[in-house]
Scaffold this motif. Sequence first.
Motif, PDB file in Angstrom:
ATOM      1  N   GLN A  22      69.026  27.806  18.993  1.00  0.00           N
ATOM      2  CA  GLN A  22      70.098  26.909  18.588  1.00  0.00           C
ATOM      3  C   GLN A  22      70.915  27.505  17.448  1.00  0.00           C
ATOM      4  OE1 GLN A  22      71.141  24.035  19.990  1.00  0.00           O
ATOM      5  NE2 GLN A  22      69.656  24.474  21.603  1.00  0.00           N
ATOM      6  N   LEU A  23      70.228  28.157  16.504  1.00  0.00           N
ATOM      7  CA  LEU A  23      70.935  28.805  15.400  1.00  0.00           C
ATOM      8  C   LEU A  23      71.810  29.945  15.903  1.00  0.00           C
ATOM      9  CD1 LEU A  23      68.158  28.941  12.638  1.00  0.00           C
ATOM     10  CD2 LEU A  23      70.190  27.493  12.673  1.00  0.00           C
ATOM     11  N   ALA A  24      71.306  30.681  16.895  1.00  0.00           N
ATOM     12  CA  ALA A  24      72.074  31.801  17.449  1.00  0.00           C
ATOM     13  C   ALA A  24      73.360  31.311  18.086  1.00  0.00           C
ATOM     14  CB  ALA A  24      71.225  32.563  18.466  1.00  0.00           C
ATOM     15  N   LYS A  25      73.323  30.134  18.709  1.00  0.00           N
ATOM     16  CA  LYS A  25      74.527  29.602  19.337  1.00  0.00           C
ATOM     17  C   LYS A  25      75.598  29.252  18.304  1.00  0.00           C
ATOM     18  CE  LYS A  25      72.273  27.669  23.436  1.00  0.00           C
ATOM     19  NZ  LYS A  25      71.955  26.431  24.198  1.00  0.00           N
ATOM     20  N   ARG A  26      75.183  29.047  17.068  1.00  0.00           N
ATOM     21  CA  ARG A  26      76.144  28.688  16.022  1.00  0.00           C
ATOM     22  C   ARG A  26      76.597  29.897  15.197  1.00  0.00           C
ATOM     23  NH1 ARG A  26      72.637  24.096  15.561  1.00  0.00           N
ATOM     24  NH2 ARG A  26      71.643  24.911  13.682  1.00  0.00           N
ATOM     25  N   ARG A  27      76.128  31.084  15.543  1.00  0.00           N
ATOM     26  CA  ARG A  27      76.526  32.255  14.769  1.00  0.00           C
ATOM     27  C   ARG A  27      77.970  32.633  15.078  1.00  0.00           C
ATOM     28  NH1 ARG A  27      73.486  37.394  17.760  1.00  0.00           N
ATOM     29  NH2 ARG A  27      74.451  37.086  19.800  1.00  0.00           N
ATOM     30  N   LEU A  28      78.632  33.209  14.096  1.00  0.00           N
ATOM     31  CA  LEU A  28      80.011  33.652  14.267  1.00  0.00           C
ATOM     32  C   LEU A  28      80.045  34.935  15.085  1.00  0.00           C
ATOM     33  CD1 LEU A  28      81.268  33.102  10.611  1.00  0.00           C
ATOM     34  CD2 LEU A  28      81.928  31.754  12.611  1.00  0.00           C
ATOM     35  N   ILE A  29      80.973  35.005  16.042  1.00  0.00           N
ATOM     36  CA  ILE A  29      81.092  36.208  16.862  1.00  0.00           C
ATOM     37  C   ILE A  29      82.476  36.845  16.745  1.00  0.00           C
ATOM     38  CG2 ILE A  29      79.352  35.436  18.512  1.00  0.00           C
ATOM     39  CD1 ILE A  29      81.643  34.670  20.413  1.00  0.00           C
ATOM     40  N   ARG A  30      83.441  36.120  16.132  1.00  0.00           N
ATOM     41  CA  ARG A  30      84.788  36.671  15.993  1.00  0.00           C
ATOM     42  C   ARG A  30      85.524  35.938  14.884  1.00  0.00           C
ATOM     43  NH1 ARG A  30      86.938  41.552  17.191  1.00  0.00           N
ATOM     44  NH2 ARG A  30      89.183  41.404  16.885  1.00  0.00           N
ATOM     45  N   ALA A 119      86.900  37.835  24.147  1.00  0.00           N
ATOM     46  CA  ALA A 119      86.742  38.321  25.514  1.00  0.00           C
ATOM     47  C   ALA A 119      87.138  39.784  25.634  1.00  0.00           C
ATOM     48  CB  ALA A 119      87.577  37.469  26.469  1.00  0.00           C
ATOM     49  N   TYR A 120      88.155  40.178  24.886  1.00  0.00           N
ATOM     50  CA  TYR A 120      88.619  41.575  24.936  1.00  0.00           C
ATOM     51  C   TYR A 120      87.628  42.501  24.234  1.00  0.00           C
ATOM     52  CZ  TYR A 120      91.633  45.649  24.436  1.00  0.00           C
ATOM     53  OH  TYR A 120      92.142  46.919  24.497  1.00  0.00           O
ATOM     54  N   PHE A 121      87.196  42.102  23.019  1.00  0.00           N
ATOM     55  CA  PHE A 121      86.230  42.904  22.269  1.00  0.00           C
ATOM     56  C   PHE A 121      84.823  42.379  22.550  1.00  0.00           C
ATOM     57  CE2 PHE A 121      90.174  43.099  19.783  1.00  0.00           C
ATOM     58  CZ  PHE A 121      90.341  44.465  19.676  1.00  0.00           C
ATOM     59  N   ASP A 122      84.356  42.581  23.767  1.00  0.00           N
ATOM     60  CA  ASP A 122      83.052  42.074  24.203  1.00  0.00           C
ATOM     61  C   ASP A 122      81.994  43.123  23.880  1.00  0.00           C
ATOM     62  OD1 ASP A 122      81.034  40.618  25.282  1.00  0.00           O
ATOM     63  OD2 ASP A 122      81.592  40.971  27.376  1.00  0.00           O
ATOM     64  N   TYR A 123      81.431  43.034  22.667  1.00  0.00           N
ATOM     65  CA  TYR A 123      80.480  44.046  22.217  1.00  0.00           C
ATOM     66  C   TYR A 123      79.125  43.862  22.895  1.00  0.00           C
ATOM     67  CZ  TYR A 123      83.880  44.890  18.523  1.00  0.00           C
ATOM     68  OH  TYR A 123      85.025  45.174  17.835  1.00  0.00           O
ATOM     69  N   GLU A 124      78.507  44.970  23.206  1.00  0.00           N
ATOM     70  CA  GLU A 124      77.172  44.944  23.796  1.00  0.00           C
ATOM     71  C   GLU A 124      76.152  44.632  22.704  1.00  0.00           C
ATOM     72  OE1 GLU A 124      74.122  47.915  26.244  1.00  0.00           O
ATOM     73  OE2 GLU A 124      76.218  48.473  25.911  1.00  0.00           O
ATOM     74  N   GLU A 125      75.266  43.681  22.980  1.00  0.00           N
ATOM     75  CA  GLU A 125      74.290  43.255  21.985  1.00  0.00           C
ATOM     76  C   GLU A 125      73.219  44.328  21.800  1.00  0.00           C
ATOM     77  OE1 GLU A 125      71.500  39.349  20.977  1.00  0.00           O
ATOM     78  OE2 GLU A 125      72.979  39.305  22.598  1.00  0.00           O
ATOM     79  N   THR A 126      72.873  44.593  20.536  1.00  0.00           N
ATOM     80  CA  THR A 126      71.849  45.574  20.213  1.00  0.00           C
ATOM     81  C   THR A 126      70.820  44.951  19.271  1.00  0.00           C
ATOM     82  OG1 THR A 126      73.079  46.393  18.291  1.00  0.00           O
ATOM     83  CG2 THR A 126      73.511  47.458  20.420  1.00  0.00           C
ATOM     84  N   ARG A 127      69.676  45.597  19.150  1.00  0.00           N
ATOM     85  CA  ARG A 127      68.644  45.109  18.240  1.00  0.00           C
ATOM     86  C   ARG A 127      69.055  45.306  16.787  1.00  0.00           C
ATOM     87  NH1 ARG A 127      62.776  46.971  20.770  1.00  0.00           N
ATOM     88  NH2 ARG A 127      62.917  45.767  22.715  1.00  0.00           N
ATOM     89  N   ASP A 128      69.742  46.406  16.516  1.00  0.00           N
ATOM     90  CA  ASP A 128      70.174  46.706  15.156  1.00  0.00           C
ATOM     91  C   ASP A 128      71.403  45.871  14.795  1.00  0.00           C
ATOM     92  OD1 ASP A 128      68.170  48.612  14.928  1.00  0.00           O
ATOM     93  OD2 ASP A 128      69.472  50.199  15.728  1.00  0.00           O
ATOM     94  N   ILE A 129      71.479  45.457  13.538  1.00  0.00           N
ATOM     95  CA  ILE A 129      72.640  44.724  13.046  1.00  0.00           C
ATOM     96  C   ILE A 129      73.792  45.700  12.854  1.00  0.00           C
ATOM     97  CG2 ILE A 129      73.571  43.324  11.170  1.00  0.00           C
ATOM     98  CD1 ILE A 129      70.746  42.287  10.677  1.00  0.00           C
ATOM     99  N   THR A 130      74.917  45.397  13.482  1.00  0.00           N
ATOM    100  CA  THR A 130      76.065  46.303  13.433  1.00  0.00           C
ATOM    101  C   THR A 130      77.295  45.578  12.888  1.00  0.00           C
ATOM    102  OG1 THR A 130      76.614  45.752  15.731  1.00  0.00           O
ATOM    103  CG2 THR A 130      75.233  47.696  15.358  1.00  0.00           C
ATOM    104  N   LEU A 131      78.258  46.365  12.421  1.00  0.00           N
ATOM    105  CA  LEU A 131      79.512  45.814  11.911  1.00  0.00           C
ATOM    106  C   LEU A 131      80.428  45.469  13.074  1.00  0.00           C
ATOM    107  CD1 LEU A 131      81.420  45.206   9.524  1.00  0.00           C
ATOM    108  CD2 LEU A 131      82.148  47.607   9.643  1.00  0.00           C
ATOM    109  N   ILE A 132      80.915  44.226  13.103  1.00  0.00           N
ATOM    110  CA  ILE A 132      81.802  43.768  14.173  1.00  0.00           C
ATOM    111  C   ILE A 132      83.258  43.811  13.751  1.00  0.00           C
ATOM    112  CG2 ILE A 132      82.416  41.806  15.640  1.00  0.00           C
ATOM    113  CD1 ILE A 132      79.799  43.085  16.424  1.00  0.00           C
ATOM    114  N   GLN A 133      83.555  43.307  12.545  1.00  0.00           N
ATOM    115  CA  GLN A 133      84.944  43.192  12.093  1.00  0.00           C
ATOM    116  C   GLN A 133      85.060  43.382  10.595  1.00  0.00           C
ATOM    117  OE1 GLN A 133      86.042  39.247  14.068  1.00  0.00           O
ATOM    118  NE2 GLN A 133      88.057  40.129  13.704  1.00  0.00           N
ATOM    119  N   GLN A 134      86.251  43.781  10.162  1.00  0.00           N
ATOM    120  CA  GLN A 134      86.622  43.780   8.752  1.00  0.00           C
ATOM    121  C   GLN A 134      87.989  43.129   8.616  1.00  0.00           C
ATOM    122  OE1 GLN A 134      84.502  47.343   6.361  1.00  0.00           O
ATOM    123  NE2 GLN A 134      86.387  47.907   7.358  1.00  0.00           N
TER     124      GLN A 134
END
Length: 236
Positions: A22-30, A119-134
């Motif tokens: 449930q927490l994952a569904k509320r995480r920011l993705i963009r 939808a355009y920047f559809d990043y592949e999910e990885t185990r490591d925490i990565t930078l998405i945006q600045q």
Amino acid sequence: MGMTMSPRPARVIDLETMRQKQLAKRRLIRLCPELDGLEMVYRLASDPDSFYGMPILAWGLREDGEVVGLVPWMEALTPCHHIDDSEHGSFIGYRDPETEELMETAPPHKAYELEYAAAYFDYEETRDITLIQQLPDTLGTHALCVDDDRGPWQLKQVFGWRLYSDGNTEALLADEKLIESTPVLPGDPCLYPGHSRHRMVYFFQRSIASRIREQDPGTLEALALMVAPEESATSG
């Protein structure tokens, strides 16, 4: 007459796993910046008949599809509807200063912008925490940084914000010794995430930061009252 038991084994429900989902569904993705002056409106319990406005820094799309306004508030870039504190403020809605319209939810054009971008920047999910945006900070936000109980406070300008793949956000501050050129821009090597170096980071609007720099007695007194409880709890 007794009840016939089902031959299927009982299903064990892992409540912690459900909570994490449930927490994952509320995480920011963009994220997308707010560039048209829309505000968050909030109210103080000490003055319930008055309303206050604060510029929105950005809008965020959550994994569940909800779009939320985001403001630098206390120690984090905070979804507006999470602000519900009798002392510091309670969220009322979003406001367009030009039309004076008060909205309960994010404006549709921001939702469309975020959905198409995600939808355009559809990043592949990885185990490591990565930078998405600045994103650059467009509000002149400042951070009061505390390293230890006895050390001095440091007032630093926030130059940008990072969104990571786990949905967390971080403010970008500058190491003055590493600044090679100005203006400082997101991506410059002198920048670092605030909480990676400082024990506590409190965010302020530019007007409050100016009062702190001018040593305004009332502002400094309020600042001490705000920071002192945190330091006492840590030292105890």
